[in-house]
Motif scaffolding. Sequence first.
Motif: not given
Length: 262
Positions: A73-78, A115-125, A230-234
Amino acid sequence: MPHTSPSSATASPAASSPDQPASGGLCAIHQPNLFPRLTTLAKLFAADTWIVLDDVQFIRRDYQHRTRLAALEDPDRTRWLSIPTHLPQGRQTAIRDALIADPAAARRRTEAMIRQEYRTSPHWASVQTALEPVWAAFDTGRTAAVAETSTRVLLDLIGWPGRVLTAGGLPARTERSERLADLTAAAGAGTYLCGTGGMTYLDPAPFTARGIAVAPFLPPAAGIWASARRVTSLWALARLDPAGLSARLQTLAGAPDSLEAA
């Protein structure tokens, strides 16, 4: 351009092929990066051929063994995700020869952090399933295998129809710009796609001598591109879903102000 098939257990469907591409097209030459930044992924997506530059010196401050994860939710928090890497020849070790210090532990930590960063994404599966070849690549014990596979699977996930070649298997001189020109010619490409960093040192003369155009890749700076260097394309995949990101990259690749031959 045909979509190639895997050639090894660690390769994604965007896999290397011994066949040379037809004359013409765009060629990007880039080191294998761990879950590459969006600007890197976008440059490769815009190309018809990616030449993996894995026979140059490993540099710890670069992105071969690390990437910056951004909060969903915040790409500035890395925070940094790194694969502990051993260099058998010290600072002279080539990227392809760098070894993972503890492959099993590195795999567990990498999986857990992503998993910790992106498992709440609706596209995680869909993202989680696509990453399985990356976890398998840890078994090789080589950092470059993990980094390259992480890029291959992301390219495949967003539907890149291009091909992958390895620099070490192509004839080229050793001077930097000459080598890039020779590799582009050996791949049968008519245009070398160059990032903003490369444009600062590139000598156009070897390309001109071979009749190869140089096209700077200039992504925008707004929206999802604000953090793209700066951040991963993930992060973008988790936010947009693979189809959504692919559509953005297709639009960018077709923009004349982004791919204008110099």
